[in-house]
Scaffold this motif. Structure first.
Motif, mmCIF file in Angstrom:
data_model
loop_
_atom_site.group_PDB
_atom_site.id
_atom_site.type_symbol
_atom_site.label_atom_id
_atom_site.label_comp_id
_atom_site.label_asym_id
_atom_site.label_seq_id
_atom_site.Cartn_x
_atom_site.Cartn_y
_atom_site.Cartn_z
ATOM 1 N N THR A 8 0.883 -1.385 -0.045
ATOM 2 C CA THR A 8 -0.126 -0.038 0.044
ATOM 3 C C THR A 8 0.799 1.343 -0.086
ATOM 4 O O THR A 8 0.357 2.343 -0.421
ATOM 5 C CB THR A 8 -0.882 0.052 1.234
ATOM 6 O OG1 THR A 8 -1.658 -1.349 1.128
ATOM 7 C CG2 THR A 8 -1.895 1.125 1.208
ATOM 8 N N ARG A 11 1.991 1.414 -3.424
ATOM 9 C CA ARG A 11 1.014 1.064 -4.608
ATOM 10 C C ARG A 11 1.415 0.316 -5.684
ATOM 11 O O ARG A 11 1.191 0.557 -6.900
ATOM 12 C CB ARG A 11 0.304 2.586 -5.097
ATOM 13 C CG ARG A 11 -0.005 3.574 -4.375
ATOM 14 C CD ARG A 11 -1.446 3.713 -4.215
ATOM 15 N NE ARG A 11 -1.900 3.995 -2.681
ATOM 16 C CZ ARG A 11 -1.757 5.273 -2.406
ATOM 17 N NH1 ARG A 11 -1.672 6.125 -3.140
ATOM 18 N NH2 ARG A 11 -2.339 5.580 -1.059
ATOM 19 N N GLU A 228 -8.431 -2.571 5.106
ATOM 20 C CA GLU A 228 -8.044 -1.323 4.309
ATOM 21 C C GLU A 228 -8.752 -0.221 4.938
ATOM 22 O O GLU A 228 -8.317 1.094 4.444
ATOM 23 C CB GLU A 228 -8.424 -1.289 2.730
ATOM 24 C CG GLU A 228 -9.982 -1.330 2.454
ATOM 25 C CD GLU A 228 -10.165 -1.360 1.008
ATOM 26 O OE1 GLU A 228 -9.366 -1.365 0.227
ATOM 27 O OE2 GLU A 228 -11.375 -1.527 0.974
ATOM 28 N N ARG A 299 -7.683 -8.156 -1.944
ATOM 29 C CA ARG A 299 -7.713 -6.604 -1.797
ATOM 30 C C ARG A 299 -8.975 -6.226 -2.267
ATOM 31 O O ARG A 299 -9.441 -5.148 -2.277
ATOM 32 C CB ARG A 299 -6.434 -6.342 -2.748
ATOM 33 C CG ARG A 299 -5.353 -6.291 -2.072
ATOM 34 C CD ARG A 299 -4.099 -5.489 -2.484
ATOM 35 N NE ARG A 299 -3.327 -6.239 -3.576
ATOM 36 C CZ ARG A 299 -3.610 -5.940 -5.068
ATOM 37 N NH1 ARG A 299 -4.465 -4.964 -5.327
ATOM 38 N NH2 ARG A 299 -3.000 -6.596 -6.012
#
Length: 468
Positions: A8, A11, A228, A299
């Motif tokens: 994350t 990215r 998330e 994800r």
RNA sequence: GGCGGCGUAGCCAAGUGGCCAAGGCGGAGGUCUGCAAAACCUCUAUUCAGCGGUUCGAAUCCGCUCGCCGCCUCCA
């Protein structure tokens, strides 16, 4: 082959290289224990369970930490409402969480620290932050001053000015900046409190993970994970606190699982659209849930649906039936033959899928393809010793691979039928042998009435426990 | 409004520049079976939200449009 993970922080998918060769250190944010956990929490726990299992499968030593947040506003509020101590309430739900995890086959973490057992570590960390000028005190509260930590916002991609403009940040005139967050909160009457240099109080929302991660995994470790929805502010704040103190990256890889949605919205207590794990387990097989979870990439969001779970249950049966049949019909036969070349490719493809950012849907596809090949062997297994040997060794391979994903954790009971059921099955077999169909059908009804089903196959009767 | 992401067959879901677009559920045939059920086998998207562009070649890259989700507040 190395593992690639989506980070994350950058990215991007990156090659995973542990800080210490051969050793993976993982911290995953656990739950706040003020109520029963729901299937969204279960997904998150299961995702990191699989990740952790996979690293072990790859031959790494793994240290896996998953915390319990047991001091927090909601816990206090609820405990007061029930007239019990916050510690009692949280302990109750810690136990519940552990039971729920066991019920769905999620292994315990190596360390499962509780926030309240690490107050001194948190106080020490806050003191260092104050000393180093990253934090300031106001009336017994301590705040982290985000302007002193320029990378703040990097993980979540937030622009600090826009954050301010958001204006949803609670306004507290005493703070130097509305975006500063609490490290320590002075306690009000009736709230749990611990002594500190700033007076009695309790830790802020984010400091526990920084302190506990540092204690069990060191100043810098490999993977930090969670849902998330924790990216901001929770993980952002953790990074700020930890890195301001140590000057080193808290974690190299940040992994976040997608949400479980229900009625097109995130499943959450506040929206009221939840299903507790406890409730779920009453109705469904844990492996059906595992397939439901792992059938979508970790994800991506998953829309919760009873129907979808039932589909998963049917699918998982495809895999387990083969294992069942082998154990029932050919256990002991075949010995230790080697895996036919035709079957070797499956492990390779399975591993390749998981190496690529834990692509469990693809890995499952490989398992289903393997099962097709094995079923073909099974067709001839009763008359062909070579096919029989291939099925036996192939099913062993499939069992091993399924275990990597955490399936079959609670054991599979192939011959789990109690003696009286076995007797009925035998009696029915005799009835069928003399073509006494009426009696045979009666016995089948009888068996079904007792919660089992019997199916006739070329190799003999297949008896299975009927799921509710 | 800002940031991130998604839109692939009836449903779910992989695939992110090049053999026939994985796999699951469902459906349709078939095999097996005393029957029923189950199981197994085969088939089930000339096409990847729409439009335009880049390229020898795109579901995959770029732009726009439409729809949806997450975060920006405690949250797995």
């Amino acid at each position: 082959m190395s593992v690639r993970v989506y980070n994350t922080l950058t990215r991007k998918k990156e090659e995973f290289v542990p800080l210490t060769p051969g050793h993976v250190r993982i911290y995953a944010c656990g739950v706040t224990v003020y109520d029963l956990s729901h299937v969204g929490h279960a997904r998150s726990a299961m995702v990191f369970d699989v990740i952790q299992r996979y690293f072990r499968f790859k031959g790494y030593r793994v240290t896996f930490v998953r915390n319990f947040t047991d001091v927090e506003d909601k816990i206090i509020r609820r405990a007061n409402a029930e007239g019990v101590l916050a510690a009692e309430l949280s302990e109750r739900y810690v136990q519940a969480f552990r039971e729920d995890m066991a019920a769905i086959g999620v292994a315990p973490a190596d360390v499962e620290p509780k926030a309240t057992e690490h107050i001194p570590e948190m106080v020490a960390l806050i003191e260092r932050l104050v000393t180093k000028g990253f934090a300031y005190t106001v009336d017994g509260d301590v705040y982290f001053e985000i302007r002193r930590f320029p990378p703040y916002g990097r993980l979540s991609g937030k622009n600090l000015d826009e954050l301010l403009a958001g204006a949803r940040v609670e306004v507290d005139e005493r703070k130097r900046d509305p975006r500063d967050f609490a490290l320590w909160k002075s306690s009000k009457p009736g709230e749990p409190a611990w002594p500190s240099p700033w007076g009695p109080g309790r830790p802020g929302w984010h400091i526990e993970c920084s302190a506990m991660a540092m204690k069990y995994l060191g100043e810098s470790f490999d993977i930090h994970g969670g849902g998330e929805d924790l990216i901001f502010p929770h993980h952002e704040c953790e990074i700020a606190q930890s890195e301001a103190d140590t000057g080193r990256p808290l974690a190299r890889y940040w992994l976040h699982n997608g949400m479980v949605t229900f009625r097109a919205e995130k499943m959450s207590k506040s929206l009221g659209n939840i299903l507790s794990i406890r409730e779920f387990v009453k109705r469904h097989d844990p492996d059906a849930f595992r397939l439901f979870v792992l059938g979508t990439h970790y994800r991506h969001p998953i829309e919760w649906s009873e129907e979808r779970v039932q589909e998963s249950a049917r699918a998982v049966e495809r895999l387990t039936r083969l294992i069942h049949d082998v154990q029932t019909f050919w256990s002991g036969a075949g010995g230790d033959s080697t895996l036919p070349d035709e079957l070797r490719t499956f492990r390779t493809r399975f591993v390749a899928a998981l190496d690529d950012d834990f692509n469990t849907p693809q890995a499952l596809g490989v398992l289903f393809e393997l099962s097709h090949v094995l079923y073909e062997y099974a067709e001839h297994a009763s008359v062909d010793a070579g096919a029989r040997a291939a099925v036996i060794v192939g099913v062993q391979e499939m069992t091993n691979l399924m275990r990597v994903l955490g399936f079959l954790e609670r054991g599979y009971e192939p011959s789990g039928a109690p003696p009286e059921i076995e007797r009925l099955v035998q009696e029915r077999g005799q009835a069928r042998a003399r073509h006494d169909w009426r009696h045979a059908d009666q016995l089948r009804d009888e068996i079904q009435g007792r919660g089992f089903s019997v199916e006739d196959t070329p190799s003999g009767p297949r008896v299975t426990r009927r799921s509710a």
